[in-house]
Design a protein around this motif. Structure first.
Motif, PDB file in Angstrom:
ATOM      1  N   VAL A 295       0.839  -1.199   0.000  1.00  0.00           N
ATOM      2  CA  VAL A 295       0.000   0.000   0.000  1.00  0.00           C
ATOM      3  C   VAL A 295       0.876   1.252   0.000  1.00  0.00           C
ATOM      4  CG1 VAL A 295      -1.731   1.291   1.326  1.00  0.00           C
ATOM      5  CG2 VAL A 295      -1.904  -1.203   1.124  1.00  0.00           C
ATOM      6  N   LYS A 296       1.886   1.273   0.862  1.00  0.00           N
ATOM      7  CA  LYS A 296       2.750   2.450   0.983  1.00  0.00           C
ATOM      8  C   LYS A 296       3.530   2.715  -0.302  1.00  0.00           C
ATOM      9  CE  LYS A 296       3.160   2.003   5.961  1.00  0.00           C
ATOM     10  NZ  LYS A 296       4.014   1.630   7.091  1.00  0.00           N
ATOM     11  N   VAL A 297       4.041   1.660  -0.922  1.00  0.00           N
ATOM     12  CA  VAL A 297       4.796   1.820  -2.167  1.00  0.00           C
ATOM     13  C   VAL A 297       3.890   2.390  -3.256  1.00  0.00           C
ATOM     14  CG1 VAL A 297       5.966   0.557  -4.024  1.00  0.00           C
ATOM     15  CG2 VAL A 297       6.558   0.088  -1.646  1.00  0.00           C
ATOM     16  N   ALA A 298       2.691   1.858  -3.361  1.00  0.00           N
ATOM     17  CA  ALA A 298       1.753   2.353  -4.372  1.00  0.00           C
ATOM     18  C   ALA A 298       1.386   3.812  -4.113  1.00  0.00           C
ATOM     19  CB  ALA A 298       0.498   1.480  -4.405  1.00  0.00           C
ATOM     20  N   GLN A 299       1.120   4.150  -2.866  1.00  0.00           N
ATOM     21  CA  GLN A 299       0.754   5.530  -2.527  1.00  0.00           C
ATOM     22  C   GLN A 299       1.890   6.501  -2.804  1.00  0.00           C
ATOM     23  OE1 GLN A 299      -0.458   5.085   1.589  1.00  0.00           O
ATOM     24  NE2 GLN A 299      -2.601   4.763   1.026  1.00  0.00           N
ATOM     25  N   ALA A 300       3.117   6.031  -2.716  1.00  0.00           N
ATOM     26  CA  ALA A 300       4.292   6.882  -2.929  1.00  0.00           C
ATOM     27  C   ALA A 300       4.680   6.991  -4.401  1.00  0.00           C
ATOM     28  CB  ALA A 300       5.470   6.347  -2.116  1.00  0.00           C
ATOM     29  N   GLY A 301       3.905   6.355  -5.281  1.00  0.00           N
ATOM     30  CA  GLY A 301       4.199   6.441  -6.710  1.00  0.00           C
ATOM     31  C   GLY A 301       5.084   5.333  -7.227  1.00  0.00           C
ATOM     32  N   GLY A 302       5.212   4.271  -6.467  1.00  0.00           N
ATOM     33  CA  GLY A 302       6.094   3.174  -6.848  1.00  0.00           C
ATOM     34  C   GLY A 302       5.686   2.447  -8.120  1.00  0.00           C
ATOM     35  N   ILE A 303       4.397   2.326  -8.355  1.00  0.00           N
ATOM     36  CA  ILE A 303       3.936   1.635  -9.571  1.00  0.00           C
ATOM     37  C   ILE A 303       4.369   2.425 -10.798  1.00  0.00           C
ATOM     38  CG2 ILE A 303       1.893   0.950 -10.891  1.00  0.00           C
ATOM     39  CD1 ILE A 303       0.566   0.309  -8.116  1.00  0.00           C
ATOM     40  N   LYS A 304       4.143   3.713 -10.765  1.00  0.00           N
ATOM     41  CA  LYS A 304       4.552   4.571 -11.880  1.00  0.00           C
ATOM     42  C   LYS A 304       6.064   4.536 -12.063  1.00  0.00           C
ATOM     43  CE  LYS A 304       4.653   9.299 -13.501  1.00  0.00           C
ATOM     44  NZ  LYS A 304       4.592  10.697 -13.124  1.00  0.00           N
TER      45      LYS A 304
ATOM     46  N   ALA B 134       8.508  -6.656  -9.073  1.00  0.00           N
ATOM     47  CA  ALA B 134       7.916  -5.602  -8.246  1.00  0.00           C
ATOM     48  C   ALA B 134       6.433  -5.442  -8.562  1.00  0.00           C
ATOM     49  CB  ALA B 134       8.655  -4.281  -8.466  1.00  0.00           C
ATOM     50  N   LEU B 135       6.100  -5.370  -9.848  1.00  0.00           N
ATOM     51  CA  LEU B 135       4.684  -5.219 -10.219  1.00  0.00           C
ATOM     52  C   LEU B 135       3.870  -6.433  -9.796  1.00  0.00           C
ATOM     53  CD1 LEU B 135       4.997  -3.620 -13.768  1.00  0.00           C
ATOM     54  CD2 LEU B 135       4.415  -2.478 -11.613  1.00  0.00           C
ATOM     55  N   GLY B 136       4.449  -7.609  -9.929  1.00  0.00           N
ATOM     56  CA  GLY B 136       3.746  -8.821  -9.502  1.00  0.00           C
ATOM     57  C   GLY B 136       3.452  -8.814  -8.018  1.00  0.00           C
ATOM     58  N   ASN B 137       4.454  -8.428  -7.221  1.00  0.00           N
ATOM     59  CA  ASN B 137       4.242  -8.374  -5.773  1.00  0.00           C
ATOM     60  C   ASN B 137       3.252  -7.277  -5.391  1.00  0.00           C
ATOM     61  OD1 ASN B 137       5.988 -10.492  -5.379  1.00  0.00           O
ATOM     62  ND2 ASN B 137       7.708  -9.228  -4.718  1.00  0.00           N
ATOM     63  N   LEU B 138       3.377  -6.128  -6.034  1.00  0.00           N
ATOM     64  CA  LEU B 138       2.457  -5.030  -5.735  1.00  0.00           C
ATOM     65  C   LEU B 138       1.021  -5.379  -6.090  1.00  0.00           C
ATOM     66  CD1 LEU B 138       4.693  -2.097  -6.967  1.00  0.00           C
ATOM     67  CD2 LEU B 138       3.839  -2.383  -4.623  1.00  0.00           C
ATOM     68  N   ALA B 139       0.834  -6.158  -7.137  1.00  0.00           N
ATOM     69  CA  ALA B 139      -0.507  -6.486  -7.625  1.00  0.00           C
ATOM     70  C   ALA B 139      -1.208  -7.554  -6.792  1.00  0.00           C
ATOM     71  CB  ALA B 139      -0.439  -6.933  -9.085  1.00  0.00           C
ATOM     72  N   VAL B 140      -0.541  -8.067  -5.762  1.00  0.00           N
ATOM     73  CA  VAL B 140      -1.201  -9.003  -4.861  1.00  0.00           C
ATOM     74  C   VAL B 140      -1.976  -8.188  -3.817  1.00  0.00           C
ATOM     75  CG1 VAL B 140      -0.896 -10.980  -3.310  1.00  0.00           C
ATOM     76  CG2 VAL B 140       0.637 -10.697  -5.249  1.00  0.00           C
ATOM     77  N   ASN B 141      -2.641  -7.194  -4.301  1.00  0.00           N
ATOM     78  CA  ASN B 141      -3.488  -6.281  -3.540  1.00  0.00           C
ATOM     79  C   ASN B 141      -4.519  -5.785  -4.553  1.00  0.00           C
ATOM     80  OD1 ASN B 141      -4.133  -3.275  -3.165  1.00  0.00           O
ATOM     81  ND2 ASN B 141      -3.425  -3.833  -1.112  1.00  0.00           N
ATOM     82  N   ASP B 142      -5.778  -5.945  -4.244  1.00  0.00           N
ATOM     83  CA  ASP B 142      -6.832  -5.649  -5.220  1.00  0.00           C
ATOM     84  C   ASP B 142      -6.756  -4.229  -5.782  1.00  0.00           C
ATOM     85  OD1 ASP B 142      -7.807  -8.224  -4.990  1.00  0.00           O
ATOM     86  OD2 ASP B 142      -9.370  -7.682  -3.539  1.00  0.00           O
TER      87      ASP B 142
ATOM     88  N   ASN C  99      -4.113  -2.193  -5.835  1.00  0.00           N
ATOM     89  CA  ASN C  99      -2.880  -2.054  -6.623  1.00  0.00           C
ATOM     90  C   ASN C  99      -2.990  -2.774  -7.960  1.00  0.00           C
ATOM     91  OD1 ASN C  99      -1.804  -0.653  -4.493  1.00  0.00           O
ATOM     92  ND2 ASN C  99      -0.312  -2.225  -3.934  1.00  0.00           N
ATOM     93  N   GLU C 100      -3.673  -3.897  -7.961  1.00  0.00           N
ATOM     94  CA  GLU C 100      -3.839  -4.656  -9.205  1.00  0.00           C
ATOM     95  C   GLU C 100      -4.501  -3.779 -10.278  1.00  0.00           C
ATOM     96  OE1 GLU C 100      -5.533  -8.992 -10.600  1.00  0.00           O
ATOM     97  OE2 GLU C 100      -6.511  -8.003  -8.907  1.00  0.00           O
ATOM     98  N   VAL C 101      -5.507  -3.056  -9.876  1.00  0.00           N
ATOM     99  CA  VAL C 101      -6.198  -2.147 -10.800  1.00  0.00           C
ATOM    100  C   VAL C 101      -5.251  -1.025 -11.231  1.00  0.00           C
ATOM    101  CG1 VAL C 101      -8.092  -0.495 -10.997  1.00  0.00           C
ATOM    102  CG2 VAL C 101      -8.481  -2.698  -9.877  1.00  0.00           C
ATOM    103  N   GLN C 102      -4.501  -0.481 -10.291  1.00  0.00           N
ATOM    104  CA  GLN C 102      -3.563   0.609 -10.608  1.00  0.00           C
ATOM    105  C   GLN C 102      -2.486   0.142 -11.591  1.00  0.00           C
ATOM    106  OE1 GLN C 102      -1.811   2.511  -7.232  1.00  0.00           O
ATOM    107  NE2 GLN C 102      -3.736   3.367  -6.527  1.00  0.00           N
ATOM    108  N   VAL C 103      -1.963  -1.060 -11.381  1.00  0.00           N
ATOM    109  CA  VAL C 103      -0.940  -1.606 -12.282  1.00  0.00           C
ATOM    110  C   VAL C 103      -1.523  -1.743 -13.685  1.00  0.00           C
ATOM    111  CG1 VAL C 103       0.441  -3.654 -12.835  1.00  0.00           C
ATOM    112  CG2 VAL C 103       0.411  -2.761 -10.483  1.00  0.00           C
ATOM    113  N   ALA C 104      -2.729  -2.279 -13.789  1.00  0.00           N
ATOM    114  CA  ALA C 104      -3.366  -2.450 -15.096  1.00  0.00           C
ATOM    115  C   ALA C 104      -3.625  -1.104 -15.767  1.00  0.00           C
ATOM    116  CB  ALA C 104      -4.673  -3.234 -14.954  1.00  0.00           C
ATOM    117  N   GLN C 105      -4.144  -0.158 -15.019  1.00  0.00           N
ATOM    118  CA  GLN C 105      -4.453   1.154 -15.583  1.00  0.00           C
ATOM    119  C   GLN C 105      -3.188   1.901 -16.024  1.00  0.00           C
ATOM    120  OE1 GLN C 105      -6.819   2.977 -12.463  1.00  0.00           O
ATOM    121  NE2 GLN C 105      -8.725   2.241 -13.374  1.00  0.00           N
TER     122      GLN C 105
END
Length: 80
Positions: A29-38, A60-68, A70-76
């Motif tokens: 959650v923290k990584v995604a909120q900090a812009g890690g996916i981008k 990294a994307l695979g691990n991040l996407a094990v969160n519903d 984040n999964e949507v954010q990675v896809a988008q």
């Protein structure tokens, strides 16, 4: 990672660190909120021919996407 997008080694190590951090549920959650996916996707796009960036970026994307959410954010963001 954002400040050194041109450096493949920085992107590889950054993606690797985020891959490891994203094993933990709270960190996902923290990584995604900090812009890690981008950041991961930007690094992967910039260094498409660098195997290490691609390997750690996918991890990294695979691990991040094990969160519903984040999964949507990675896809988008184009991460699939």
């Amino acid at each position: 990672m954002e400040n050194h997008l041109e450096l493949a080694g920085v992107q590889e190590q950054g993606c690797g660190a985020l891959r490891i951090l994203a094993v933990n549920d709270d960190n996902k959650v923290k990584v995604a909120q900090a812009g890690g996916i981008k950041a991961v996707i930007s690094g992967m796009e910039k260094h498409q021919g660098h195997a290490g960036v691609q390997k750690h970026g996918c991890g990294a994307l695979g691990n991040l996407a094990v969160n519903d959410h984040n999964e949507v954010q990675v896809a988008q963001a184009g991460g699939i």
